[in-house]
Scaffold this motif. Structure first.
Motif, PDB file in Angstrom:
ATOM      1  N   MET A  80      -4.338  -5.612   0.054  1.00  0.00           N
ATOM      2  CA  MET A  80      -3.875  -4.450  -0.691  1.00  0.00           C
ATOM      3  C   MET A  80      -3.868  -3.260   0.261  1.00  0.00           C
ATOM      4  N   GLN A  81      -2.819  -2.459   0.185  1.00  0.00           N
ATOM      5  CA  GLN A  81      -2.754  -1.206   0.936  1.00  0.00           C
ATOM      6  C   GLN A  81      -2.555  -0.074  -0.061  1.00  0.00           C
ATOM      7  N   ILE A  82      -3.578   0.772  -0.166  1.00  0.00           N
ATOM      8  CA  ILE A  82      -3.540   1.873  -1.123  1.00  0.00           C
ATOM      9  C   ILE A  82      -3.247   3.154  -0.341  1.00  0.00           C
ATOM     10  N   THR A  83      -1.982   3.561  -0.318  1.00  0.00           N
ATOM     11  CA  THR A  83      -1.595   4.797   0.373  1.00  0.00           C
ATOM     12  C   THR A  83      -1.591   5.988  -0.572  1.00  0.00           C
ATOM     13  N   GLU A  84      -1.518   5.709  -1.872  1.00  0.00           N
ATOM     14  CA  GLU A  84      -1.697   6.721  -2.923  1.00  0.00           C
ATOM     15  C   GLU A  84      -2.664   6.153  -3.948  1.00  0.00           C
ATOM     16  N   SER A  85      -3.400   7.022  -4.633  1.00  0.00           N
ATOM     17  CA  SER A  85      -4.407   6.572  -5.587  1.00  0.00           C
ATOM     18  C   SER A  85      -3.786   5.665  -6.646  1.00  0.00           C
ATOM     19  N   ALA A  86      -4.553   4.645  -7.049  1.00  0.00           N
ATOM     20  CA  ALA A  86      -4.050   3.666  -8.008  1.00  0.00           C
ATOM     21  C   ALA A  86      -5.147   3.282  -8.982  1.00  0.00           C
ATOM     22  N   TRP A  87      -4.743   2.914 -10.205  1.00  0.00           N
ATOM     23  CA  TRP A  87      -5.663   2.493 -11.250  1.00  0.00           C
ATOM     24  C   TRP A  87      -5.254   1.115 -11.760  1.00  0.00           C
ATOM     25  N   PHE A  88      -6.226   0.231 -11.885  1.00  0.00           N
ATOM     26  CA  PHE A  88      -6.055  -1.015 -12.618  1.00  0.00           C
ATOM     27  C   PHE A  88      -6.783  -0.848 -13.945  1.00  0.00           C
ATOM     28  N   ILE A  89      -6.070  -1.037 -15.058  1.00  0.00           N
ATOM     29  CA  ILE A  89      -6.627  -0.798 -16.385  1.00  0.00           C
ATOM     30  C   ILE A  89      -6.476  -2.071 -17.216  1.00  0.00           C
ATOM     31  N   ASN A  90      -7.595  -2.501 -17.839  1.00  0.00           N
ATOM     32  CA  ASN A  90      -7.578  -3.700 -18.688  1.00  0.00           C
ATOM     33  C   ASN A  90      -7.006  -4.913 -17.943  1.00  0.00           C
ATOM     34  N   THR A  91      -7.456  -5.086 -16.719  1.00  0.00           N
ATOM     35  CA  THR A  91      -6.966  -6.201 -15.911  1.00  0.00           C
ATOM     36  C   THR A  91      -8.122  -7.092 -15.477  1.00  0.00           C
ATOM     37  N   ASN A  92      -7.771  -8.317 -15.094  1.00  0.00           N
ATOM     38  CA  ASN A  92      -8.725  -9.243 -14.511  1.00  0.00           C
ATOM     39  C   ASN A  92      -8.259  -9.543 -13.089  1.00  0.00           C
ATOM     40  N   ILE A  93      -9.147  -9.325 -12.117  1.00  0.00           N
ATOM     41  CA  ILE A  93      -8.820  -9.527 -10.715  1.00  0.00           C
ATOM     42  C   ILE A  93      -9.629 -10.712 -10.198  1.00  0.00           C
TER      43      ILE A  93
END
Length: 219
Positions: free
Chosen positions: A35-48
């Motif tokens: 994963m490359q996070i160049t801008e802020s990100a949210w995972f919501i109600n997910t399973n990783i």
């Protein structure tokens, strides 16, 4: 997002847009995926589902945040970059490790009868909720890193081994299992009771009391 999204070996998931939100579904990150996070990100109600040696890079000033989400860790979670990593529920599927460039913040940690190792000096971990280790197979090895427990520690039959880093119990705890401090620091910020097993310090280890607290040591 519905269903399962699989990130195959060698693939990269990248966020370029501002404040990306991914909601729902299951994400499977295979070995050597990234994963490359160049801008802020949210995972919501997910399973990783995070396989061994999948990696995440978070740019400076950016945050990867998980809300109402579970990350199931099977192996090593490797993080680079100076951005922030904030997990919600972290569950170990097997013995696992965190290798990080900054402190990872976890709302709740479930070892599920496994061992968690903090791999490097910068692989600090902060746990927000109460931390319970209630099986002899549940072990945390901090090595040179710091482990911060913001709430209560209930160490029933598990163990915590501190290398040259620091275990900071901000709300104290109850120890029945084993704590060993091998050159590092045990910091206690609230009432702490040891009733069984051992609390051991090497010659160059430190016990630090941060507030006016009651420390009870019973054999």
């Amino acid at each position: 997002l519905q269903g399962i999204l699989t990130h195959q070996t060698g693939s990269t998931f990248k966020t370029d847009a501002v404040n990306v939100q991914i909601e729902g579904g299951t994400h499977k990150f295979h070995e050597q995926s990234a994963m490359q996070i160049t801008e802020s990100a949210w995972f919501i109600n997910t399973n990783i589902e995070w396989q061994d040696n999948a990696s995440v890079e978070i740019a400076a000033g950016r945050t990867l945040r998980f809300e109402k989400s579970t990350l199931e860790l099977n192996g090593l979670l490797s993080k680079t970059g100076s951005g922030g990593l904030k997990l919600d529920r972290l569950v170990l599927l097997d013995n696992a490790g965190y290798s990080g460039s900054t402190t990872a913040q976890v709302q709740s940690l479930e070892l599920d009868n496994n061992t968690l190792t903090l791999e490097t000096e910068t692989s600090d971990l902060e746990i927000i909720d109460n931390l319970t280790l209630d099986d002899s197979r549940e072990i945390i090895n901090t090595g040179q890193a710091d482990l911060i427990v913001d709430s209560f520690l209930s160490l029933d039959t598990g163990a915590i081994s501190i290398g040259t880093g620091e275990l900071n119990l901000r709300k104290g705890g109850l120890q029945l299992g084993e704590i060993s401090v091998k050159g590092g620091i045990l910091a206690i910020g609230d009432n702490f009771t040891k009733t069984e097993d051992s609390l051991s310090f090497s010659d160059n280890a430190t016990l630090r009391i941060d507030n006016e607290v009651l420390v009870t040591l019973n054999d």
